[in-house]
Write a protein that holds these residues in place. Structure first.
Motif, short mmCIF file in Angstrom:
data_model
loop_
_atom_site.label_atom_id
_atom_site.label_comp_id
_atom_site.label_asym_id
_atom_site.label_seq_id
_atom_site.Cartn_x
_atom_site.Cartn_y
_atom_site.Cartn_z
N SER A 94 0.85 -1.19 0.00
CA SER A 94 0.00 0.00 0.00
C SER A 94 0.88 1.24 0.00
O SER A 94 2.06 1.19 0.33
N SER A 95 0.28 2.35 -0.34
CA SER A 95 1.07 3.58 -0.42
C SER A 95 1.49 4.09 0.95
O SER A 95 2.33 4.96 1.05
N GLY A 96 0.94 3.53 2.03
CA GLY A 96 1.28 3.98 3.38
C GLY A 96 2.52 3.35 3.96
O GLY A 96 2.93 3.68 5.07
N ILE A 97 3.13 2.45 3.24
CA ILE A 97 4.32 1.77 3.77
C ILE A 97 5.51 2.73 3.71
O ILE A 97 5.70 3.44 2.73
N THR A 98 6.27 2.77 4.78
CA THR A 98 7.36 3.73 4.87
C THR A 98 8.66 3.16 4.33
O THR A 98 8.80 1.94 4.17
N VAL A 99 9.61 4.03 4.12
CA VAL A 99 10.94 3.61 3.64
C VAL A 99 11.61 2.72 4.69
O VAL A 99 12.26 1.73 4.36
N GLU A 100 11.43 3.06 5.97
CA GLU A 100 12.03 2.25 7.04
C GLU A 100 11.48 0.83 7.04
O GLU A 100 12.21 -0.13 7.25
N GLU A 101 10.17 0.70 6.78
CA GLU A 101 9.55 -0.62 6.74
C GLU A 101 10.07 -1.43 5.55
O GLU A 101 10.36 -2.62 5.68
N ILE A 102 10.20 -0.78 4.40
CA ILE A 102 10.74 -1.47 3.22
C ILE A 102 12.20 -1.86 3.47
O ILE A 102 12.64 -2.95 3.10
N THR A 103 12.96 -0.99 4.13
CA THR A 103 14.35 -1.29 4.45
C THR A 103 14.43 -2.49 5.39
O THR A 103 15.27 -3.38 5.21
N LYS A 104 13.54 -2.55 6.37
CA LYS A 104 13.49 -3.70 7.29
C LYS A 104 13.16 -4.98 6.52
O LYS A 104 13.78 -6.02 6.74
N LEU A 105 12.20 -4.89 5.60
CA LEU A 105 11.85 -6.04 4.77
C LEU A 105 13.05 -6.50 3.95
O LEU A 105 13.35 -7.69 3.88
N ARG A 106 13.75 -5.56 3.34
CA ARG A 106 14.92 -5.92 2.52
C ARG A 106 16.01 -6.56 3.36
O ARG A 106 16.69 -7.49 2.91
N LYS A 107 16.20 -6.08 4.60
CA LYS A 107 17.19 -6.70 5.50
C LYS A 107 16.79 -8.13 5.84
O LYS A 107 17.63 -9.03 5.84
N ASN A 108 15.50 -8.35 6.12
CA ASN A 108 15.01 -9.70 6.39
C ASN A 108 15.18 -10.59 5.17
O ASN A 108 15.52 -11.77 5.30
N MET A 109 14.95 -10.03 3.99
CA MET A 109 15.14 -10.79 2.76
C MET A 109 16.61 -11.17 2.56
O MET A 109 16.92 -12.28 2.17
N HIS A 110 17.48 -10.24 2.85
CA HIS A 110 18.91 -10.49 2.71
C HIS A 110 19.35 -11.63 3.63
O HIS A 110 20.12 -12.50 3.24
N LYS A 111 18.83 -11.64 4.87
CA LYS A 111 19.14 -12.73 5.81
C LYS A 111 18.64 -14.06 5.28
O LYS A 111 19.24 -15.10 5.55
N ALA A 112 17.53 -14.04 4.56
CA ALA A 112 16.93 -15.26 4.02
C ALA A 112 17.49 -15.61 2.64
O ALA A 112 16.95 -16.48 1.96
N GLU A 113 18.54 -14.92 2.22
CA GLU A 113 19.17 -15.13 0.91
C GLU A 113 18.17 -14.88 -0.22
O GLU A 113 18.07 -15.64 -1.17
N ALA A 114 17.40 -13.81 -0.07
CA ALA A 114 16.38 -13.45 -1.05
C ALA A 114 16.52 -11.98 -1.42
O ALA A 114 17.25 -11.24 -0.78
N ASN A 115 15.82 -11.60 -2.46
CA ASN A 115 15.83 -10.21 -2.93
C ASN A 115 14.40 -9.70 -3.04
O ASN A 115 13.47 -10.49 -3.25
N PHE A 116 14.25 -8.39 -2.93
CA PHE A 116 12.95 -7.75 -3.07
C PHE A 116 13.12 -6.53 -3.94
O PHE A 116 13.97 -5.68 -3.67
N LYS A 117 12.33 -6.45 -4.99
CA LYS A 117 12.40 -5.31 -5.91
C LYS A 117 11.00 -4.74 -6.13
O LYS A 117 10.03 -5.47 -6.26
N ILE A 118 10.95 -3.43 -6.16
CA ILE A 118 9.74 -2.73 -6.55
C ILE A 118 10.01 -2.20 -7.94
O ILE A 118 10.94 -1.42 -8.15
#
Length: 167
Positions: A29-53
């Motif tokens: 949703s448009s209400g998601i913040t940059v900090e939340e996306i950064t947290k998601l990307r860090k979790n993805m990195h730990k899981a050996e995954a990538n996230f792209k918008i």
């Protein structure tokens, strides 16, 4: 972005997506913040995954005529693609984040060229990780080995106890 840059970007994304064993589409949703996306990307990195918008048009071009065609129906509105060669790790990371943050919704995905539903992704997330499986196997092997040692050692221990009791 120039046309040449777009073409190289799309070919790079296409290569990354097609070389991944699992790709999950999410709606943010448009209400998601940059900090939340950064947290998601860090979790993805730990899981050996990538996230792209990505822009949906570029994502459509990247997945066109590939095994990922079934994701195209999810490319409406603000979408993100998570991809990895570790299906369980990716599913865990994205599911945990989606449960904690209602601004991100899992739409569906593709695993090994086959479309998967949200239920399948949640089932994957409930599976134990590779590290947990390795720990269980090692535990089973060491338990079996210690049982063998106790079984082999027990007759001589009985004899020693009888001798100690008699003396």
């Amino acid at each position: 972005m120039l046309r040449q840059e777009k073409e190289s970007f799309v070919s790079h994304i296409r290569e990354e997506l097609t070389n991944s064993s699992i790709v999950i589409a999410v709606n943010r949703s448009s209400g998601i913040t940059v900090e939340e996306i950064t947290k998601l990307r860090k979790n993805m990195h730990k899981a050996e995954a990538n996230f792209k918008i990505l822009k949906n048009t570029l994502a459509r071009i990247a997945i066109k005529d590939s095994a990922l065609d079934s994701i195209e129906k999810y490319l409406e509105g603000p979408t993100g693609l998570a991809y990895s060669n570790n299906p369980v790790g990716l599913a865990k990371a994205i599911s945990e984040f989606a449960k904690a943050n209602e601004k991100l919704t899992i739409l569906g995905g593709v695993m090994d060229g086959k479309a998967i539903s949200v239920n399948t992704i949640n089932e994957l997330a409930s599976l134990p990780s590779m590290d947990e499986l390795r720990a269980k196997i090692i535990g089973l092997l060491t338990a079996a080995a210690s049982k063998i040692v106790r079984t082999v050692k027990e007759p001589s221990a009985r004899v020693a106890r009888v001798i100690a009791a008699k003396s």
